[in-house]
Design an enzyme around this catalytic site. Structure first.
Site, PDB file in Angstrom:
ATOM      1  N   ASP A  97      80.371  34.940  59.175  1.00  0.00           N
ATOM      2  CA  ASP A  97      81.497  35.123  58.243  1.00  0.00           C
ATOM      3  C   ASP A  97      80.963  35.206  56.817  1.00  0.00           C
ATOM      4  O   ASP A  97      81.469  35.975  55.992  1.00  0.00           O
ATOM      5  CB  ASP A  97      82.506  33.961  58.347  1.00  0.00           C
ATOM      6  CG  ASP A  97      83.676  34.267  59.294  1.00  0.00           C
ATOM      7  OD1 ASP A  97      83.471  35.024  60.265  1.00  0.00           O
ATOM      8  OD2 ASP A  97      84.791  33.750  59.057  1.00  0.00           O
ATOM      9  N   LYS A 111      68.794  23.229  62.691  1.00  0.00           N
ATOM     10  CA  LYS A 111      68.983  21.998  61.919  1.00  0.00           C
ATOM     11  C   LYS A 111      68.091  20.944  62.577  1.00  0.00           C
ATOM     12  O   LYS A 111      68.521  19.836  62.905  1.00  0.00           O
ATOM     13  CB  LYS A 111      70.471  21.622  61.966  1.00  0.00           C
ATOM     14  CG  LYS A 111      70.890  20.513  61.043  1.00  0.00           C
ATOM     15  CD  LYS A 111      70.817  20.866  59.568  1.00  0.00           C
ATOM     16  CE  LYS A 111      71.069  19.618  58.738  1.00  0.00           C
ATOM     17  NZ  LYS A 111      70.803  19.799  57.314  1.00  0.00           N
ATOM     18  N   TYR A 163      79.541  25.421  72.271  1.00  0.00           N
ATOM     19  CA  TYR A 163      80.588  26.151  72.990  1.00  0.00           C
ATOM     20  C   TYR A 163      80.483  25.964  74.500  1.00  0.00           C
ATOM     21  O   TYR A 163      81.222  26.583  75.248  1.00  0.00           O
ATOM     22  CB  TYR A 163      80.503  27.643  72.665  1.00  0.00           C
ATOM     23  CG  TYR A 163      80.984  28.021  71.279  1.00  0.00           C
ATOM     24  CD1 TYR A 163      80.367  27.501  70.137  1.00  0.00           C
ATOM     25  CD2 TYR A 163      82.039  28.901  71.110  1.00  0.00           C
ATOM     26  CE1 TYR A 163      80.804  27.856  68.873  1.00  0.00           C
ATOM     27  CE2 TYR A 163      82.488  29.258  69.841  1.00  0.00           C
ATOM     28  CZ  TYR A 163      81.864  28.733  68.729  1.00  0.00           C
ATOM     29  OH  TYR A 163      82.294  29.095  67.480  1.00  0.00           O
ATOM     30  N   ASP A 189      71.686  24.746  56.263  1.00  0.00           N
ATOM     31  CA  ASP A 189      72.270  24.552  54.933  1.00  0.00           C
ATOM     32  C   ASP A 189      71.517  25.395  53.889  1.00  0.00           C
ATOM     33  O   ASP A 189      72.127  26.074  53.057  1.00  0.00           O
ATOM     34  CB  ASP A 189      72.318  23.059  54.547  1.00  0.00           C
ATOM     35  CG  ASP A 189      71.042  22.293  54.906  1.00  0.00           C
ATOM     36  OD1 ASP A 189      70.114  22.901  55.472  1.00  0.00           O
ATOM     37  OD2 ASP A 189      70.980  21.084  54.607  1.00  0.00           O
ATOM     38  N   ASP A 231      78.271  31.664  64.219  1.00  0.00           N
ATOM     39  CA  ASP A 231      79.687  31.903  63.920  1.00  0.00           C
ATOM     40  C   ASP A 231      79.914  31.769  62.417  1.00  0.00           C
ATOM     41  O   ASP A 231      80.517  32.637  61.777  1.00  0.00           O
ATOM     42  CB  ASP A 231      80.530  30.873  64.689  1.00  0.00           C
ATOM     43  CG  ASP A 231      82.018  31.036  64.440  1.00  0.00           C
ATOM     44  OD1 ASP A 231      82.483  32.191  64.380  1.00  0.00           O
ATOM     45  OD2 ASP A 231      82.717  30.005  64.295  1.00  0.00           O
TER      46      ASP A 231
END
Ligand code: NAD
Ligand code: IPM
Ligand code: MN
Length: 342
Positions: A240, A179, A132, A212, A236
């Site tokens: 959710d 990651k 971002y 993951d 983000d």
């Protein structure tokens, strides 16, 4: 008295924010509200202005924002969301995005096995860096040779402070999610900052998962998580997922905070939901629970608990919107929550 800037924004933002403000008024805390209703996609379309410098300064002075949502289907430029929500997050240095996920009612879990259902965790999302950052650009735009680059920025300050915050609020454990098996430099920095924090907090369990695997584990064993700390993009996405596991995006709350300066922007995790705008279908629970997080951070602990209990009581009594299996409209669900505030 505490002055709160209210930015309803777009889509269902104004609908759910209205209910959150009414619930806050019902508490009789003498809070003062300054409404900034001009900040929306319509004004951006007309004038190209997302947020004026003057508006930002008034927000900075107030230090507390209750936010609805940004997102107008007519606006295609990313400059709009960047100019409103991401601008406040970065310019007020709200480096923590705290997104708790607590199962509000047994019935809401999508998971069939009872022992796997009881989610009660928080995603602590780094809120000012990562993908971002806005650093990047395009070469040969619009051609078949187009090259697009968005830089994934991690700094020692940014990573170490958000990981330290995660440890500071953990009850049992912190799981750092990255990651680093594929993303080299940022991965190394996150690993280093996490190992340093882990040394400082031997009293808490520390673990690490690749993003993951974390997504998979959240579905198979959500109760094993307490605090998850991760970068801007993974936070983000995972928030959710945790929202849905806890009963639905309509119930999920968030606090964008700087624990050092005390500045805070409180908003539901969901967006402007153009598919349901104006139909009375928007669930106000996420906005009300975000207001509860705001009250908690401003020292109104009992009132914050009362709001959370009121939301739970309305859910148990099926006094809620259709996304949670009820039949009430946004306004009726808000009124039910107000009536349940003891
Ligand atoms: P969204 O969160 O707006 O909606 C996703 C789905 O959840 C939709 O089906 C919607 O109807 C449902 N939903 C969301 N909130 C609900 C509520 N309170 N009650 C009942 N159902 C609800 O995500 P999207 O559709 O991907 O994005 C729409 C717009 O919102 C886009 O412009 C996006 O950029 C923006 N957005 C803004 C924020 C924010 O302001 N923090 C967050 C996410 C998306
Ligand atoms: C959120 C939203 C925002 C984000 C968008 C609207 C820029 O999805 O608050 O989760 O990605 O941070
Ligand atoms: Mn999001």
């Amino acid at each position: 008295m505490q002055n709160i800037v209210v930015i309803p924004g777009d889509g269902i933002g104004p609908e759910v924010t209205e209910e959150a403000v009414k619930v806050l008024q019902e508490l009789g805390l003498g809070l003062e509200f300054t409404f900034m209703e001009d900040i929306n996609g319509g004004r951006f379309l007309e004038s190209g202005v997302a947020m004026t410098d003057d508006e930002l300064e008034r927000i900075r002075t107030a230090g507390t924002v209750l936010f609805g949502a940004v997102g107008d289907p007519r606006v295609t430029s990313t400059e709009y969301a960047r100019g409103v929500l991401l601008r406040m997050r970065t310019e007020l240095d709200l480096f923590v995005n705290y997104r708790p996920a607590v199962l509000l009612d047994e019935r809401l879990s999508p998971l069939r096995t009872e022992s796997k259902r009881a989610i009660d965790c928080a995603v602590v999302r780094e809120n000012t860096e990562g993908l971002y950052s806005g650093i990047g650009g395009t070469l040969r735009a619009g051609t078949t040779d187009e090259v697009a680059i968005d830089q994934d920025v991690s700094t020692y300050l940014g990573v170490s402070r958000v990981i330290e915050y995660a440890y500071s609020i953990a009850r049992r454990s912190v799981c750092m999610v990255d990651k680093s098996n594929a993303v080299r430099s940022g991965g190394r920095l996150w690993q280093r900052c996490w190992r340093e924090a882990r040394e400082r907090h031997p009293d808490l369990d520390s673990s690490h998962l690749y993003v993951d695997a974390a997504a998979m584990r959240l579905v198979t064993d959500a109760p094993s998580f307490d605090v998850i700390v991760t970068n801007n993009s993974y936070g983000d996405i995972l928030s959710d997922l945790t929202a849905e596991l806890a009963g639905g995006l309509g119930t999920a709350a968030s606090a964008n905070i700087n624990p050092v300066t005390g500045a805070g922007l409180y908003e539901p995790v969901h967006g402007s939901a153009p598919d349901i705008v104006g139909k009375g279908l928007a669930n106000p629970a996420g906005a009300v629970l975000s207001a509860a997080l705001m009250l908690r951070d401003r020292g109104f602990t009992a009132e914050a608990d009362a709001l959370r209990d009121a939301v739970r009581a309305t859910l148990a009594a099926r006094r809620c919107t259709p996304d949670l299996g009820g039949t009430l409209t946004t306004g009726e669900a808000g009124a039910a929550i107000r009536a349940a505030v003891s």
